[in-house]
Design a protein around this motif. Structure first.
Motif, mmCIF file in Angstrom:
data_model
loop_
_atom_site.group_PDB
_atom_site.id
_atom_site.type_symbol
_atom_site.label_atom_id
_atom_site.label_comp_id
_atom_site.label_asym_id
_atom_site.label_seq_id
_atom_site.Cartn_x
_atom_site.Cartn_y
_atom_site.Cartn_z
ATOM 1 N N VAL A 31 0.839 -1.211 0.000
ATOM 2 C CA VAL A 31 0.000 0.000 0.000
ATOM 3 C C VAL A 31 0.868 1.253 0.000
ATOM 4 O O VAL A 31 0.598 2.219 -0.728
ATOM 5 C CB VAL A 31 -0.961 -0.013 1.212
ATOM 6 C CG1 VAL A 31 -1.642 1.349 1.378
ATOM 7 C CG2 VAL A 31 -2.025 -1.090 1.046
ATOM 8 N N MET A 32 1.939 1.248 0.802
ATOM 9 C CA MET A 32 2.812 2.419 0.849
ATOM 10 C C MET A 32 3.538 2.633 -0.485
ATOM 11 O O MET A 32 3.651 3.766 -0.959
ATOM 12 C CB MET A 32 3.824 2.270 1.980
ATOM 13 C CG MET A 32 3.245 2.506 3.368
ATOM 14 S SD MET A 32 2.465 4.128 3.559
ATOM 15 C CE MET A 32 3.822 5.229 3.157
ATOM 16 N N GLU A 33 4.025 1.554 -1.084
ATOM 17 C CA GLU A 33 4.696 1.681 -2.385
ATOM 18 C C GLU A 33 3.725 2.219 -3.438
ATOM 19 O O GLU A 33 4.087 3.045 -4.283
ATOM 20 C CB GLU A 33 5.243 0.317 -2.834
ATOM 21 C CG GLU A 33 6.336 -0.258 -1.944
ATOM 22 C CD GLU A 33 7.700 0.377 -2.165
ATOM 23 O OE1 GLU A 33 7.814 1.231 -3.049
ATOM 24 O OE2 GLU A 33 8.641 0.016 -1.446
ATOM 25 N N LEU A 34 2.487 1.742 -3.373
ATOM 26 C CA LEU A 34 1.462 2.211 -4.301
ATOM 27 C C LEU A 34 1.192 3.698 -4.087
ATOM 28 O O LEU A 34 1.094 4.471 -5.058
ATOM 29 C CB LEU A 34 0.182 1.399 -4.101
ATOM 30 C CG LEU A 34 -1.059 1.882 -4.866
ATOM 31 C CD1 LEU A 34 -0.839 1.741 -6.367
ATOM 32 C CD2 LEU A 34 -2.288 1.087 -4.433
ATOM 33 N N MET A 35 1.072 4.103 -2.812
ATOM 34 C CA MET A 35 0.785 5.496 -2.509
ATOM 35 C C MET A 35 1.913 6.403 -3.013
ATOM 36 O O MET A 35 1.660 7.450 -3.623
ATOM 37 C CB MET A 35 0.604 5.681 -1.000
ATOM 38 C CG MET A 35 0.131 7.066 -0.607
ATOM 39 S SD MET A 35 -0.262 7.169 1.154
ATOM 40 C CE MET A 35 1.382 7.387 1.810
ATOM 41 N N VAL A 36 3.145 5.987 -2.776
ATOM 42 C CA VAL A 36 4.290 6.785 -3.232
ATOM 43 C C VAL A 36 4.325 6.854 -4.766
ATOM 44 O O VAL A 36 4.570 7.919 -5.345
ATOM 45 C CB VAL A 36 5.606 6.188 -2.679
ATOM 46 C CG1 VAL A 36 6.809 6.854 -3.333
ATOM 47 C CG2 VAL A 36 5.661 6.365 -1.170
ATOM 48 N N GLU A 37 4.043 5.736 -5.413
ATOM 49 C CA GLU A 37 4.040 5.693 -6.880
ATOM 50 C C GLU A 37 2.978 6.631 -7.456
ATOM 51 O O GLU A 37 3.246 7.401 -8.389
ATOM 52 C CB GLU A 37 3.781 4.259 -7.337
ATOM 53 C CG GLU A 37 3.739 4.070 -8.844
ATOM 54 C CD GLU A 37 3.282 2.676 -9.244
ATOM 55 O OE1 GLU A 37 2.613 2.559 -10.277
ATOM 56 O OE2 GLU A 37 3.583 1.720 -8.510
ATOM 57 N N LEU A 38 1.757 6.567 -6.898
ATOM 58 C CA LEU A 38 0.668 7.407 -7.405
ATOM 59 C C LEU A 38 0.938 8.887 -7.160
ATOM 60 O O LEU A 38 0.695 9.728 -8.036
ATOM 61 C CB LEU A 38 -0.656 7.013 -6.744
ATOM 62 C CG LEU A 38 -1.254 5.657 -7.143
ATOM 63 C CD1 LEU A 38 -2.492 5.367 -6.300
ATOM 64 C CD2 LEU A 38 -1.619 5.630 -8.615
ATOM 65 N N THR A 39 1.437 9.209 -5.968
ATOM 66 C CA THR A 39 1.665 10.620 -5.640
ATOM 67 C C THR A 39 2.825 11.200 -6.452
ATOM 68 O O THR A 39 2.783 12.362 -6.868
ATOM 69 C CB THR A 39 1.924 10.804 -4.136
ATOM 70 O OG1 THR A 39 2.967 9.915 -3.710
ATOM 71 C CG2 THR A 39 0.675 10.525 -3.328
ATOM 72 N N LYS A 40 3.844 10.386 -6.725
ATOM 73 C CA LYS A 40 4.949 10.875 -7.566
ATOM 74 C C LYS A 40 4.481 11.123 -8.992
ATOM 75 O O LYS A 40 4.866 12.105 -9.625
ATOM 76 C CB LYS A 40 6.096 9.856 -7.556
ATOM 77 C CG LYS A 40 7.017 9.975 -6.363
ATOM 78 C CD LYS A 40 8.201 9.042 -6.479
ATOM 79 C CE LYS A 40 9.147 9.225 -5.292
ATOM 80 N NZ LYS A 40 10.294 8.282 -5.346
ATOM 81 N N ALA A 41 3.621 10.229 -9.485
ATOM 82 C CA ALA A 41 3.115 10.371 -10.854
ATOM 83 C C ALA A 41 2.305 11.659 -11.012
ATOM 84 O O ALA A 41 2.320 12.292 -12.078
ATOM 85 C CB ALA A 41 2.260 9.162 -11.227
ATOM 86 N N GLU A 42 1.599 12.054 -9.959
ATOM 87 C CA GLU A 42 0.742 13.247 -10.022
ATOM 88 C C GLU A 42 1.415 14.482 -9.424
ATOM 89 O O GLU A 42 0.818 15.560 -9.403
ATOM 90 C CB GLU A 42 -0.582 12.994 -9.283
ATOM 91 C CG GLU A 42 -1.384 11.816 -9.814
ATOM 92 C CD GLU A 42 -1.862 12.008 -11.235
ATOM 93 O OE1 GLU A 42 -1.895 13.167 -11.707
ATOM 94 O OE2 GLU A 42 -2.188 11.011 -11.901
ATOM 95 N N GLY A 43 2.626 14.317 -8.869
ATOM 96 C CA GLY A 43 3.311 15.448 -8.229
ATOM 97 C C GLY A 43 2.671 15.855 -6.922
ATOM 98 O O GLY A 43 2.772 17.021 -6.501
ATOM 99 N N THR A 44 2.010 14.929 -6.248
ATOM 100 C CA THR A 44 1.288 15.214 -5.003
ATOM 101 C C THR A 44 2.233 15.179 -3.803
ATOM 102 O O THR A 44 3.054 14.266 -3.665
ATOM 103 C CB THR A 44 0.177 14.166 -4.789
ATOM 104 O OG1 THR A 44 -0.714 14.204 -5.904
ATOM 105 C CG2 THR A 44 -0.608 14.431 -3.517
ATOM 106 N N ALA A 45 2.111 16.171 -2.936
ATOM 107 C CA ALA A 45 2.853 16.167 -1.670
ATOM 108 C C ALA A 45 2.111 15.278 -0.673
ATOM 109 O O ALA A 45 0.888 15.124 -0.759
ATOM 110 C CB ALA A 45 2.972 17.582 -1.122
ATOM 111 N N VAL A 46 2.850 14.688 0.263
ATOM 112 C CA VAL A 46 2.242 13.780 1.239
ATOM 113 C C VAL A 46 2.628 14.203 2.649
ATOM 114 O O VAL A 46 3.806 14.472 2.927
ATOM 115 C CB VAL A 46 2.682 12.319 1.010
ATOM 116 C CG1 VAL A 46 2.040 11.394 2.047
ATOM 117 C CG2 VAL A 46 2.338 11.859 -0.396
#
Length: 542
Positions: free
Chosen positions: A193-208
């Motif tokens: 889940v964490m790897e997925l979250m990081v992958e999705l947020t990097k693709a969209e340029g989202t800060a976490v």
């Protein structure tokens, strides 16, 4: 900090309305565009309250008494409700700790995912459907079309968290607040889940903004993190600097509370095992349909386990692996379809009363296993009800002695479960289990819901009691870090079968099976350094 400042919190202070007690005091931090920032601390540290203030979701009893929150230059605290609603979801997404409480159980997944798109976009129904199906594929759902018509209860905890992540990322927020997003998940699912979250947020340029008490996870995925204690920031900086050389005593305390491998013990394995399970098969009956009945579901496929005198055997595996079913079967709470269970070399049914007196269980959630109407002393005394040769005075004395042993002396005896913290309730559950001086103990995820420092205290207590009384133990857990600290031997389960077993050091250092390697790769290897920090490495990675 990378990029321009997206979120800026300055001297934020929050207080309880009726007494003015400040629960968050002068908190300041920044989140840059595309950056991953962590906030760590124990329960009650104020980390969740501080982050909920960012989106105006503070509890009614808490009010803002000072400081500012600026998002893209706008003062969030002065926004009207209408503007706040546009901000939530549209620009700032939130993934909460327990997806089952944030997903509507009466609505299909498709309707719930579409809701945000209807509120925040002007896309057509066909466009919304296409976006949803694409996102469900990206988060790893194998049958997205089927998922649209399904309900939350039809998915596992990990899949529900993926769906929550999909619902948030559909709107492509600039900032994602993840509040304990993986606390209740297995180590492997947690990492996925964490790897997925990081992958999705990097693709969209989202800060976490990642809120957690899981330091290794924060260390792996963040650029910087903030440490909070009792509503105050005690330390913040780059992840690498804080881990290697923490400055504040509280940060050092958190790092020293992480589980480390204990020295191996020498045990006599030549004696008759305390408990033996032989070829255990457990089946759950299939559901009855209108025209036909489903076939029974087999949860355990001929599992055999030996637990020797004084030995701590850890049973590990992901959710649905059958480890809890095996524990409950050995305890007599689940009836096996095939196989036998021996106690000290004899079939346990030969003297069922003796077995039940000598086999005790510590459950994962003590709050649901302790009667809320009984005092702590009465709860421990109840465990002694069927013990022969103990009168009322002797039972009271034993109960008070046992409470002292688990660190709950003094006035704790007259308190009720709701008056105790989670760690204290788990101590009561352990006291109930050891009050009879049993020969065998089953501990089912006994520390999975506890903070890192409380977990360390409970594990130390458990080890001390095990050495003092010498009971054999089946320790069920999905947290291999904890297992590395307490276990003598490890049994790895997958899909109701044992895939590997052996001495703890051999399993951790030389795993033979791919599934064991996958489990181990999800947890770090830790070494304390000279400055009170830790060196953190991920296992089985080149």
């Amino acid at each position: 900090m990378t990029g321009s400042s997206l979120l800026s919190v300055r001297d934020l202070s929050l207080a309880v309305a009726h007494n003015g007690n400040q629960v968050v005091k002068n908190v300041s931090f920044d989140v840059g565009a595309g950056e991953i920032v962590g906030i760590v601390g124990e329960s009650g540290s104020g980390k969740t309250l501080a982050t909920r203030a960012i989106i105006g979701l503070m509890p009614p009893a808490v009010r803002h008494v000072g400081g500012t929150i600026s998002y893209r230059g706008r003062d969030v605290l002065s926004l009207k409700d209408r503007d706040l609603r546009r901000l939530r979801g549209g620009e700032i997404g939130v993934v909460f700790q327990e997806p089952m409480t944030s997903l509507n159980p009466s609505m299909t997944i498709g309707r719930q995912l579409e809701e945000g798109l209807i509120l925040h976009t002007k896309k057509s129904a066909d466009e919304r459907r296409a976006d949803i199906l694409d996102m469900l594929k990206r988060v790893g759902l194998s049958e997205p079309e089927r998922a649209l018509a399904a309900y939350p209860h039809e998915f596992s905890g990990g899949m529900r968290q993926r769906i929550m992540l999909a619902s948030v990322m559909l709107l492509k927020p600039a900032l994602l607040i993840a509040d304990e997003p993986t606390t209740a998940l297995d180590a492997v699912v947690q990492r996925d889940v964490m790897e997925l979250m990081v992958e999705l947020t990097k693709a969209e340029g989202t800060a976490v903004l990642l809120i957690s008490h899981d330091l290794p996870m924060v260390a792996r995925y963040t650029n910087r993190f903030v440490v909070m204690e009792k509503g105050v920031i005690v330390e913040q900086g780059t992840t690498e600097d804080i881990l290697s050389a923490p400055e504040h005593p509280y940060t050092r305390k958190l790092l020293s509370s992480l589980p480390f491998r204990a020295a191996p013990r020498k045990l006599d394995m030549s004696r008759t095992p305390m408990v033996s399970a032989r070829n255990i098969v457990v089946e759950y009956p299939g559901r009855k349909g209108l025209f036909r009945k489903q076939a029974p579901k087999r949860a355990l496929h001929g599992v055999s386990v030996d637990i020797h005198v004084g030995e701590v055997v850890a049973l590990v595996g992901g959710s649905g692996s059958g480890k809890t079913t095996l524990g409950r079967t050995i305890a007599g709470l689940v009836q096996q379809a095939e196989g036998e269970i021996l106690f000290q070399g004899r079939e346990r049914s030969a003297d069922w009363r003796d077995y039940r007196l000598n086999c005790q269980m510590v459950f994962q959630d003590p709050y649901s296993s302790l009667d809320p109407r009984m005092t702590i002393q009465a709860l421990v005394e109840e465990a002694l009800r069927l013990v022969p040769d103990l009168d009322g005075a002797a039972k009271r004395k034993r109960a008070l002695e046992t409470l002292d042993e688990v660190g709950l002396g003094g006035d704790f005896a007259n308190r009720y479960p709701h008056e105790l913290s989670g760690g204290q309730r788990q101590r009561v559950a352990i006291a109930r289990a050891i009050a009879r001086r049993p020969k065998f103990l089953i501990a089912d995820e006994p520390v999975s819901a506890l903070d890192v420092t409380v977990r360390a205290q409970v594990l130390e207590l458990f080890s001390d009691l095990q050495k003092r009384y010498g009971f054999s133990c089946l320790f069920i857990s999905h947290d291999l870090g904890v297992v590395e600290q307490v276990a003598d031997r490890v049994i790895v389960m997958q899909d109701g079968r044992i895939v590997e077993q052996g001495d703890r050091d051999r399993i951790f250092d030389q795993p033979q099976e791919a599934y064991t390697r996958k489990l181990l790769s999800a947890i770090p290897a830790l070494d304390l350094n000279q400055t009170g920090g830790v060196t953190l490495k991920w296992r089985l990675e080149a």
